[in-house]
Design an enzyme around this catalytic site. Structure first.
Site, PDB file in Angstrom:
ATOM      1  CD  GLU A 257      -5.525   5.952  -0.929  1.00 18.98           C
ATOM      2  OE1 GLU A 257      -6.693   5.725  -0.566  1.00 18.98           O
ATOM      3  OE2 GLU A 257      -4.165   6.206   0.257  1.00 18.98           O
ATOM      4  CD  GLU A 258      -3.013   5.862   3.197  1.00 17.18           C
ATOM      5  OE1 GLU A 258      -4.433   5.733   3.756  1.00 17.18           O
ATOM      6  OE2 GLU A 258      -2.150   4.462   2.383  1.00 17.18           O
TER       7      GLU A 258
ATOM      8  CG  ASP B 184      -2.046   1.172   1.229  1.00 16.63           C
ATOM      9  OD1 ASP B 184      -2.392   1.805   0.023  1.00 16.63           O
ATOM     10  OD2 ASP B 184      -2.400   1.351   1.572  1.00 16.63           O
TER      11      ASP B 184
END
Length: 344
Positions: free
Chosen positions: A128-129, A97
């Site tokens: 994105e995180e 990830d």
């Protein structure tokens, strides 16, 4: 000429170890930019770099006039875990990830390009995180991607296509009380007790299960009350992160169950998103969110796939890893998806 299986495996493992050697936690993604540039140059891509914020750059790589766009994210969660190869397994932050997704997608592109095909693009986005700032900015690249037929967004889905993703709600529950000395609590009104009772009533409510997206659920992430040990708390609040399904009544129920001193603050409300089935590919509900709902706007008819190697159960953990066989299977999955959308 395509690489042999042994050559491809060596290429995949070495490129993933190289990418994972850079610490690219959200906000500092550009630490990995030199290695990413070198990898994309090796594949003969035309590069477009899109600054999003200081130290944060989206990267778009193009081969021909793109019809299929691969995408995933460049940032990782803390803490940084240096990569290592032990037997058949790559360990470290980002292995699944999502730097493993980068390598699985670029491995597929390497194979397709060796077969004489083009018409591809690859997009790496920042944030994105955390804030999804990269996905929002990437919509400004649409003029370079006008002929897209599909987006393949990489996340660890155990090689299955996601049926979609549940919506996300950040709900804050507040309760007001009255402060007093802890030695005379009867002179105050503790805001914590009605909040705890409110949460317990909510826990007792059954949540629905969607046939495509799975169960609706919520998590009590933060619980805060009081300012000092020897004072009766005058305020208390609970922060819930909910994964909601279409037609959710959760917010209405939270409000209905509120005590007289309670109030509700909805701080984030993202709707659920459904993804199309693709003949010949297995599908499954996924328990996580991604940038796919935002990035699918780059495709004229919004066709999107969310898929990749690895398991979300080890992402964000101290044991994050990806096996070489899964990485190879991810290359094959991405290649077959690309060929499907090209009509082959």
């Amino acid at each position: 000429m395509n690489a042999s299986p042994a050559e491809l495996r060596s290429w995949l493992s070495s490129r993933l170890l190289t990418l994972c050697a850079s610490e690219t936690t959200s906000g500092a993604e550009d630490a990995g930019l030199p290695d990413l540039r070198a990898l994309l140059a090796e594949l003969g891509a035309t590069l477009v770099e899109q600054p999003v914020a200081p130290g944060r750059t989206n990267v778009l790589a193009i081969w021909g006039r793109p019809q299929v766009l691969f995408s995933t994210h460049l940032d990782t969660v803390p803490p940084y875990l240096s990569p290592r190869l032990e037997g058949e397994t790559l360990w470290g932050r980002g292995t699944c990830d999502a730097k493993g997704q980068i390598v699985a997608q670029l491995g597929a592109l390497k194979t397709l390009l060796a077969e004489g095909r083009d018409g591809f693009a690859w997009l790496g986005v920042v944030g994105e995180e955390t804030d999804s700032a990269g996905a929002a900015a990437a919509l400004g690249l649409a003029d370079r991607l006008q002929d897209l037929k599909a987006l393949i967004n990489g996340e660890p889905t155990e090689l299955k296509l996601a049926t979609g993703q549940r919506g996300v709600q950040h709900v804050c529950l507040h309760c007001q009380g009255r402060a007093a000395h802890s030695g005379s609590p009867e002179l105050g009104r503790n805001a914590t007790w009605p909040l705890l009772d409110w949460l317990q009533r909510l826990r007792e409510q059954a949540r629905p299960v969607d046939p495509q997206l799975g169960p609706e659920l919520w998590n009590l992430g933060l619980l805060q009350a009081g300012e000092a040990l020897n004072s009766v708390p005058a305020k208390a609040e609970a922060h819930l992160m909910a994964r909601v399904v279409p037609g959710s009544t959760l917010l209405d129920e939270i409000r209905r169950l509120a005590p007289p001193e309670g109030s509700v603050d909805l701080r984030l409300d993202e709707p659920a998103d459904l993804y199309p089935a693709v003949p010949g590919f297995d599908r499954a509900p996924m328990p996580f969110g991604s940038d796919a709902p935002a990035l699918r706007a780059l495709v004229p008819d919004r066709t999107v796939v969310l898929a990749g190697p690895g398991s979300i159960t080890v992402a964000h953990t101290l044991d994050e890893h990806l096996t070489l066989s899964d990485l190879e299977a991810g290359v094959d999955l991405n290649r077959r998806l690309a060929l499907h959308f090209l009509g082959d």
